[in-house]
Design an enzyme around this catalytic site. Structure first.
Site, short mmCIF file in Angstrom:
data_model
loop_
_atom_site.label_atom_id
_atom_site.label_comp_id
_atom_site.label_asym_id
_atom_site.label_seq_id
_atom_site.Cartn_x
_atom_site.Cartn_y
_atom_site.Cartn_z
N ARG A 64 11.64 -5.49 5.66
CA ARG A 64 11.35 -4.09 5.28
C ARG A 64 12.20 -3.09 6.07
O ARG A 64 12.43 -3.23 7.27
CB ARG A 64 9.88 -3.76 5.53
CG ARG A 64 9.64 -2.23 5.37
CD ARG A 64 8.22 -1.85 5.33
NE ARG A 64 7.49 -2.31 6.49
CZ ARG A 64 6.17 -2.21 6.61
NH1 ARG A 64 5.47 -1.70 5.63
NH2 ARG A 64 5.57 -2.64 7.68
N ARG B 4 -10.41 -0.04 8.29
CA ARG B 4 -9.86 -1.35 8.62
C ARG B 4 -10.87 -2.22 9.35
O ARG B 4 -10.55 -3.35 9.71
CB ARG B 4 -8.67 -1.15 9.54
CG ARG B 4 -7.33 -1.40 8.90
CD ARG B 4 -6.30 -1.00 9.95
NE ARG B 4 -5.07 -1.67 9.79
CZ ARG B 4 -4.00 -1.12 9.22
NH1 ARG B 4 -4.06 0.07 8.70
NH2 ARG B 4 -2.88 -1.79 9.16
N ARG C 62 -0.47 -9.08 13.42
CA ARG C 62 -1.05 -8.14 12.44
C ARG C 62 -1.77 -8.90 11.34
O ARG C 62 -2.84 -8.49 10.88
CB ARG C 62 0.05 -7.26 11.85
CG ARG C 62 0.52 -6.18 12.82
CD ARG C 62 1.87 -5.61 12.45
NE ARG C 62 1.89 -4.95 11.17
CZ ARG C 62 2.99 -4.79 10.44
NH1 ARG C 62 4.17 -5.27 10.86
NH2 ARG C 62 2.93 -4.15 9.29
N LYS D 241 0.84 -1.21 0.00
CA LYS D 241 0.00 0.00 0.00
C LYS D 241 0.88 1.26 0.00
O LYS D 241 0.71 2.14 -0.84
CB LYS D 241 -0.93 0.01 1.22
CG LYS D 241 -1.84 -1.23 1.31
CD LYS D 241 -2.80 -1.17 2.48
CE LYS D 241 -2.15 -1.22 3.85
NZ LYS D 241 -1.48 -2.51 4.18
N ARG E 218 10.88 -0.82 11.25
CA ARG E 218 9.72 -0.49 12.07
C ARG E 218 9.61 -1.44 13.24
O ARG E 218 9.87 -2.62 13.12
CB ARG E 218 8.44 -0.57 11.22
CG ARG E 218 7.94 0.77 10.77
CD ARG E 218 6.87 0.66 9.73
NE ARG E 218 5.68 -0.07 10.17
CZ ARG E 218 4.56 -0.17 9.45
NH1 ARG E 218 4.49 0.41 8.27
NH2 ARG E 218 3.53 -0.86 9.89
P1 AP5 Z 1 4.78 -1.58 2.03
O1 AP5 Z 1 4.45 -0.81 0.81
O2 AP5 Z 1 5.47 -0.87 3.12
O3 AP5 Z 1 3.47 -2.34 2.58
P2 AP5 Z 1 2.15 -1.77 3.26
O4 AP5 Z 1 1.00 -2.42 2.57
O5 AP5 Z 1 2.17 -0.29 3.31
O6 AP5 Z 1 2.29 -2.45 4.67
P3 AP5 Z 1 2.17 -1.85 6.15
O7 AP5 Z 1 2.97 -2.74 7.04
O8 AP5 Z 1 2.50 -0.40 6.16
O9 AP5 Z 1 0.67 -2.08 6.42
P4 AP5 Z 1 0.02 -2.11 7.77
O10 AP5 Z 1 -1.38 -2.02 7.31
O11 AP5 Z 1 0.34 -3.24 8.65
O12 AP5 Z 1 0.64 -0.87 8.56
P5 AP5 Z 1 0.09 0.59 8.86
O13 AP5 Z 1 1.23 1.50 8.92
O14 AP5 Z 1 -1.04 0.90 7.97
O15 AP5 Z 1 5.65 -2.83 1.58
C1 AP5 Z 1 6.15 -3.78 2.51
C2 AP5 Z 1 7.50 -4.35 2.06
O16 AP5 Z 1 7.33 -5.08 0.84
C3 AP5 Z 1 8.57 -3.30 1.74
O17 AP5 Z 1 9.83 -3.80 2.12
C4 AP5 Z 1 8.49 -3.13 0.24
O18 AP5 Z 1 9.74 -2.73 -0.31
C5 AP5 Z 1 8.11 -4.54 -0.21
N1 AP5 Z 1 7.26 -4.54 -1.40
C6 AP5 Z 1 6.25 -3.69 -1.70
N2 AP5 Z 1 5.69 -4.01 -2.89
C7 AP5 Z 1 6.35 -5.10 -3.33
C8 AP5 Z 1 6.21 -5.93 -4.49
N3 AP5 Z 1 5.28 -5.66 -5.45
N4 AP5 Z 1 7.06 -6.98 -4.64
C9 AP5 Z 1 8.00 -7.23 -3.68
N5 AP5 Z 1 8.18 -6.50 -2.56
C10 AP5 Z 1 7.36 -5.45 -2.38
O19 AP5 Z 1 -0.52 0.38 10.33
C11 AP5 Z 1 0.34 0.13 11.43
C12 AP5 Z 1 -0.49 -0.01 12.70
O20 AP5 Z 1 -1.20 1.22 12.96
C13 AP5 Z 1 -1.59 -1.07 12.67
O21 AP5 Z 1 -1.09 -2.35 12.99
C14 AP5 Z 1 -2.57 -0.52 13.72
O22 AP5 Z 1 -2.11 -0.80 15.01
C15 AP5 Z 1 -2.49 0.97 13.50
N6 AP5 Z 1 -3.50 1.44 12.54
C16 AP5 Z 1 -3.27 2.04 11.33
N7 AP5 Z 1 -4.43 2.32 10.70
C17 AP5 Z 1 -5.43 1.89 11.52
C18 AP5 Z 1 -6.85 1.88 11.43
N8 AP5 Z 1 -7.48 2.34 10.34
N9 AP5 Z 1 -7.55 1.34 12.46
C19 AP5 Z 1 -6.93 0.87 13.56
N10 AP5 Z 1 -5.59 0.83 13.72
C20 AP5 Z 1 -4.84 1.34 12.70
MG MG Z 2 2.18 1.15 4.89
#
Ligand code: AP5
Ligand code: MG
Ligand code: ZN
Length: 213
Positions: free
Chosen positions: A127, A88, A171, A13, A160
């Site tokens: 990552r 979410r 997660r 994402k 992270r």
């Molecule tokens: P990356 O692009 O970073 O993945 P992402 O989908 O952004 O993953 P996140 O870990 O950020 O998602 P998340 O939903 O767990 O975390 P968030 O910050 O939203 O890519 C990941 C890796 O893969 C990288 O190394 C990249 O280089 C590689 N990659 C990417 N594309 C690739 C491809 N095509 N091929 C190969 N490799 C690839 O949330 C964190 C925390 O915040 C949650 O756990 C929760 O506690 C809280 N939170 C956030 N939003 C909410 C909400 N709406 N409600 C409640 N709690 C929330």
């Molecule tokens: Mg992200």
């Protein structure tokens, strides 16, 4: 235009968001990034969110919904936003629809990035992220040229806290239980477009561009 980027942790994402937000000319709104930025400055919101993030659990709905409502009221989001990591839960999806309805708007499309769990574990455990500009790297697949130094801005590249093996597990479990029901929610409203998130990032970007055209 209101676009939702839906998908499990590590689906890509954040990786895809920059190009999409540029092409649509709407801000990238990542609730996870907002929480991490707040934590960096030790705000009350950041410290509260950390309690849940460290466990791989979701931050309570009311807190997240208030945050997003405020963010969508900012001038740069007048024309829309790219929502990354929100909604979410069904409660959040309903709240979003109410917030938008009050402005005479609605969700235009929900892009689901599909990637199997095995791939996600490998992606997340390797990552790395730049503290300065947020650029994403992977320790094995796409490391920065100089260890721990960002190619783009020279900032510090770090891991992270929630990318530990144990937290990744929770997660993913939380995603399947609480977030996956949104696939059906947006599908039944005719808003879902499924993207194969397993291809390389450029191919995924092209598939998203096609889905948005
Ligand atoms: P990356 O692009 O970073 O993945 P992402 O989908 O952004 O993953 P996140 O870990 O950020 O998602 P998340 O939903 O767990 O975390 P968030 O910050 O939203 O890519 C990941 C890796 O893969 C990288 O190394 C990249 O280089 C590689 N990659 C990417 N594309 C690739 C491809 N095509 N091929 C190969 N490799 C690839 O949330 C964190 C925390 O915040 C949650 O756990 C929760 O506690 C809280 N939170 C956030 N939003 C909410 C909400 N709406 N409600 C409640 N709690 C929330
Ligand atoms: Mg992200
Ligand atoms: Zn950087």
């Amino acid at each position: 235009m209101i676009v939702i980027l839906l998908g499990p942790p590590g689906a890509g994402k954040g990786t895809q968001a920059a190009a999409i937000s540029k092409s649509l000319n709407v801000p990238h709104v990542s609730t996870g990034d907002i929480f991490r930025a707040n934590l960096e400055y030790q705000t009350a919101l950041g410290l509260e969110a950390k309690k849940y993030m460290d466990q791989g659990q979701l931050v309570p709905d009311d807190l997240v919904v208030r945050l997003v409502a405020d963010r969508l009221a900012k001038p740069d989001a007048l024309e829309g936003a790219l929502l990354d990591g929100f909604p979410r839960t069904i409660v959040q999806a309903q709240a979003l629809s109410d917030i938008l309805a009050a402005k005479g708007k609605k969700v235009d499309v929900c892009l689901l990035l599909e990637v199997p769990d095995e791939d996600l574990i490998a992606r997340l455990s390797g990552r790395r992220v730049c503290r300065g500009c947020g650029a994403g790297y992977h320790a094995l697949f796409s490391p920065p040229k100089v260890e721990n130094v960002c190619d783009k801005c020279g900032g510090e590249v770090y891991q992270r806290e929630d990318d530990s093996a144990q937290t990744i597990k929770s997660r993913l479990a939380v995603y399947h239980k609480q977030t996956k029901p949104l696939v059906e929610w947006y599908q039944s409203r005719g808003l879902l477009k499924v993207i194969n998130g397993r291809s390389d990032p450029k191919t995924v970007e092209a598939e998203i561009a096609k889905a948005l055209a």
